[in-house]
Design a protein around this motif. Sequence first.
Motif, PDB file in Angstrom:
ATOM      1  N   UNK A  84       0.816  -1.185  -0.092  1.00 28.61           N
ATOM      2  CA  UNK A  84      -0.092   0.115   0.000  1.00 28.61           C
ATOM      3  C   UNK A  84       0.755   1.228  -0.009  1.00 28.61           C
ATOM      4  N   UNK A  85       2.034   1.342   1.026  1.00 27.73           N
ATOM      5  CA  UNK A  85       2.727   2.187   0.880  1.00 27.73           C
ATOM      6  C   UNK A  85       3.447   2.643  -0.358  1.00 27.73           C
ATOM      7  N   UNK A  86       4.009   1.606  -0.966  1.00 32.83           N
ATOM      8  CA  UNK A  86       4.578   1.748  -2.318  1.00 32.83           C
ATOM      9  C   UNK A  86       3.599   2.190  -3.395  1.00 32.83           C
ATOM     10  N   UNK A 254     -12.175  -0.034   5.023  1.00 27.75           N
ATOM     11  CA  UNK A 254     -10.892  -0.540   4.424  1.00 27.75           C
ATOM     12  C   UNK A 254      -9.926   0.770   4.964  1.00 27.75           C
ATOM     13  N   UNK A 255      -8.657   0.397   5.050  1.00 32.37           N
ATOM     14  CA  UNK A 255      -7.585   1.154   5.571  1.00 32.37           C
ATOM     15  C   UNK A 255      -6.562   1.416   4.491  1.00 32.37           C
ATOM     16  N   UNK A 261      -3.571  -0.093  -0.702  1.00 31.63           N
ATOM     17  CA  UNK A 261      -3.309   1.359  -1.349  1.00 31.63           C
ATOM     18  C   UNK A 261      -4.521   1.656  -2.086  1.00 31.63           C
ATOM     19  N   UNK A 262      -4.456   2.743  -2.779  1.00 28.03           N
ATOM     20  CA  UNK A 262      -5.655   3.504  -3.643  1.00 28.03           C
ATOM     21  C   UNK A 262      -6.308   2.695  -4.499  1.00 28.03           C
ATOM     22  N   UNK A 263      -5.768   2.167  -5.421  1.00 24.20           N
ATOM     23  CA  UNK A 263      -6.512   1.393  -6.400  1.00 24.20           C
ATOM     24  C   UNK A 263      -7.229   0.147  -5.863  1.00 24.20           C
ATOM     25  N   UNK A 291      -4.365  11.650   2.920  1.00 26.94           N
ATOM     26  CA  UNK A 291      -4.389  12.278   1.264  1.00 26.94           C
ATOM     27  C   UNK A 291      -4.678  11.203   0.425  1.00 26.94           C
ATOM     28  N   UNK A 292      -4.483  10.020   0.833  1.00 28.02           N
ATOM     29  CA  UNK A 292      -4.729   8.777  -0.183  1.00 28.02           C
ATOM     30  C   UNK A 292      -6.130   8.459  -0.036  1.00 28.02           C
ATOM     31  N   UNK A 293      -6.694   8.554   1.214  1.00 31.32           N
ATOM     32  CA  UNK A 293      -8.254   8.208   1.376  1.00 31.32           C
ATOM     33  C   UNK A 293      -8.785   9.340   0.717  1.00 31.32           C
TER      34      UNK A 293
END
Length: 379
Positions: A84-86, A254-255, A261-263, A291-293
Amino acid sequence: MKIGRIETFYVAPRWLFVRVESDDGAIGWGEASLEGHAEAVDGAFEALRDRFIGEDPFRIEHIWQVGYRSGFYRGGAVLMSALAGLEQALWDLKGRALGLPAWEMLGGRVRDKVRAYAWIGGDRPHEIADAARGRRDQGFSAVKMNATAELDWIGTPRLFDEVIERVKAAQDAGMDVGLDFHGRVHRPMAKQLAKALEPLGLLFIEEPLLSENPEGLRQISELVSTPIALGERLYSRWDFKPFFEAGAVDIIQPDLSHAGGILEVRKIAAMAEAYDIAVAPHCPLGPLALASCLQVAACSPNVAIQEMSLGIHYNVGADLLTYCKHKEQLSPVDGYLPVPSAPGLGVDIDEDAVRESNKDRHRWRNPVWHLKDGSFAEW
């Protein structure tokens, strides 16, 4: 353009930031925070570096598929948090390189802002009332609070009187309330507590049981009309699938830093939409996770409300906006968070402050609780 460097940073109070840099100097930031397990997630980046240094950073879906599938062992909190971080950092890099917000590359905006809620705490109703009024003065119209501390497997409804008084105190201060059971309550008492709370008209009850007990969750969902929320301990669309099929939840959480991650969360939200389920992303974390949320909220029609960690009790030594150059990018306005308009994730990170924090790496651990008889209690 090729990925030239992948760095990780332990950032106070309990976060793990990711910085990806291309060989021509393009930069993106992400957040791989997994509370209490930063060292394990950091270790997972060794394999990600071996696989993706030298790859095209614009091929985000391809990199995600390889990262998820190629290691033989899939899923779980540690691997999915690292991925997710990547992935977030790649969206940030690509968006900055193209001059576009991530949401613009994911289909465009369906809203201009998203309702936000903040945390409040306190062991007594008057403390809850004061905290709720403080959040109201900040412009929030909704808050979340923990339902209880540790509870035994069985007990009597008298144990719930204090919970009800605390909820009423927040509501009397003018706030809508979501109540987090935090997986602390076992089924015999969870059923009773959910029923006792139903007349209060809560926004939702969160994790009335742990997600490892789907049959119990379905029983509770059939017992009360209060919306049931769950999902912070689910890490992919495959983890969420049985809950959609069982009809046991009304709101999924979901976190963005745990669930790929985003997608991946955008895909989870699309699945939820097909079942008429709302999305309220889990985010007691840092600015890059939030910000991703907001990128997902911008382009997902069934996102209903967004958690944010501003002033949360976990934030000791640093707060949500500590590492933001432009704090207005993630500041709520009248209880809403605006959809970011800047490229990438839409937040500018103070790299010097991040590197300084990383010099004194945190070792955050959650508390360990025990019941009166000495046995382990869920935190």
